[in-house]
Design a protein around this motif. Sequence first.
Motif, PDB file in Angstrom:
ATOM      1  N   ASN A 107     -19.988  -2.031  -0.729  1.00  0.00           N
ATOM      2  CA  ASN A 107     -20.627  -0.798  -0.258  1.00  0.00           C
ATOM      3  C   ASN A 107     -19.908   0.433  -0.783  1.00  0.00           C
ATOM      4  OD1 ASN A 107     -22.540  -2.250   1.138  1.00  0.00           O
ATOM      5  ND2 ASN A 107     -21.447  -2.135   3.079  1.00  0.00           N
ATOM      6  N   GLN A 108     -18.579   0.380  -0.821  1.00  0.00           N
ATOM      7  CA  GLN A 108     -17.805   1.510  -1.341  1.00  0.00           C
ATOM      8  C   GLN A 108     -18.098   1.718  -2.830  1.00  0.00           C
ATOM      9  OE1 GLN A 108     -13.547   0.978  -1.679  1.00  0.00           O
ATOM     10  NE2 GLN A 108     -13.214   3.076  -0.998  1.00  0.00           N
ATOM     11  N   ALA A 164     -20.825   0.816  -4.393  1.00  0.00           N
ATOM     12  CA  ALA A 164     -22.199   1.304  -4.522  1.00  0.00           C
ATOM     13  C   ALA A 164     -22.278   2.785  -4.197  1.00  0.00           C
ATOM     14  CB  ALA A 164     -23.121   0.512  -3.603  1.00  0.00           C
ATOM     15  N   ASP A 165     -21.552   3.226  -3.173  1.00  0.00           N
ATOM     16  CA  ASP A 165     -21.523   4.646  -2.828  1.00  0.00           C
ATOM     17  C   ASP A 165     -20.919   5.472  -3.959  1.00  0.00           C
ATOM     18  OD1 ASP A 165     -22.724   4.254  -0.407  1.00  0.00           O
ATOM     19  OD2 ASP A 165     -20.854   4.339   0.764  1.00  0.00           O
ATOM     20  N   ALA A 166     -19.855   4.954  -4.564  1.00  0.00           N
ATOM     21  CA  ALA A 166     -19.213   5.665  -5.665  1.00  0.00           C
ATOM     22  C   ALA A 166     -20.150   5.730  -6.874  1.00  0.00           C
ATOM     23  CB  ALA A 166     -17.917   4.975  -6.049  1.00  0.00           C
ATOM     24  N   HIS A 167     -20.901   4.647  -7.086  1.00  0.00           N
ATOM     25  CA  HIS A 167     -21.840   4.611  -8.213  1.00  0.00           C
ATOM     26  C   HIS A 167     -22.982   5.611  -7.999  1.00  0.00           C
ATOM     27  CE1 HIS A 167     -23.881   3.008 -11.664  1.00  0.00           C
ATOM     28  NE2 HIS A 167     -24.959   2.799 -10.954  1.00  0.00           N
ATOM     29  N   ARG A 168     -23.406   5.751  -6.744  1.00  0.00           N
ATOM     30  CA  ARG A 168     -24.478   6.715  -6.440  1.00  0.00           C
ATOM     31  C   ARG A 168     -23.968   8.144  -6.452  1.00  0.00           C
ATOM     32  NH1 ARG A 168     -26.348   2.784  -2.370  1.00  0.00           N
ATOM     33  NH2 ARG A 168     -24.945   3.817  -0.918  1.00  0.00           N
ATOM     34  N   LEU A 204     -14.242   7.880   3.614  1.00  0.00           N
ATOM     35  CA  LEU A 204     -15.033   6.956   2.801  1.00  0.00           C
ATOM     36  C   LEU A 204     -14.349   5.601   2.666  1.00  0.00           C
ATOM     37  CD1 LEU A 204     -16.314   9.289  -0.074  1.00  0.00           C
ATOM     38  CD2 LEU A 204     -17.636   8.275   1.787  1.00  0.00           C
ATOM     39  N   GLY A 222     -21.362   9.310  -4.188  1.00  0.00           N
ATOM     40  CA  GLY A 222     -20.910   9.756  -2.872  1.00  0.00           C
ATOM     41  C   GLY A 222     -21.761   9.192  -1.770  1.00  0.00           C
ATOM     42  N   ALA A 223     -21.459   9.612  -0.570  1.00  0.00           N
ATOM     43  CA  ALA A 223     -22.197   9.131   0.591  1.00  0.00           C
ATOM     44  C   ALA A 223     -23.607   9.701   0.592  1.00  0.00           C
ATOM     45  CB  ALA A 223     -21.462   9.517   1.883  1.00  0.00           C
ATOM     46  N   ALA A 224     -24.531   8.891   1.010  1.00  0.00           N
ATOM     47  CA  ALA A 224     -25.931   9.325   1.028  1.00  0.00           C
ATOM     48  C   ALA A 224     -26.275  10.056   2.290  1.00  0.00           C
ATOM     49  CB  ALA A 224     -26.834   8.111   0.876  1.00  0.00           C
ATOM     50  N   ASP A 257     -12.062  13.588   3.470  1.00  0.00           N
ATOM     51  CA  ASP A 257     -13.332  12.943   3.114  1.00  0.00           C
ATOM     52  C   ASP A 257     -13.086  11.622   2.394  1.00  0.00           C
ATOM     53  OD1 ASP A 257     -14.750  15.001   4.268  1.00  0.00           O
ATOM     54  OD2 ASP A 257     -15.117  16.050   2.372  1.00  0.00           O
TER      55      ASP A 257
END
Length: 85
Positions: free
Chosen positions: A74-75, A77-81, A30, A83-85, A26
């Motif tokens: 983007n990576q 931002a994904d980590a800040h959120r 990512l 994980g993957a949306a 995974d």
Amino acid sequence: MEHIVTVQDAVTAFAPWMEPTDAELDAIELEMPVILADVDLIDAQIITLDRTPTELDTRRIRRARRRLLTALVNQAADAHRGGAA
């Protein structure tokens, strides 16, 4: 006399029973957009190693840099959120 021998674990570090875990796969998935964008940038830079860059080469490098920066943003931002949306 002292004999020099190889360490078996070092020689066969990737034995068949040492498969990556689902979490590792995974994580690779990512990071794949960043990896591919980085490869594109390196390819564009390698092309210009033995010659003077043309305008097309300059644009290719600039686009590759933008793709890499976009992938990194983007990576992050994904980590800040979380994980993957």
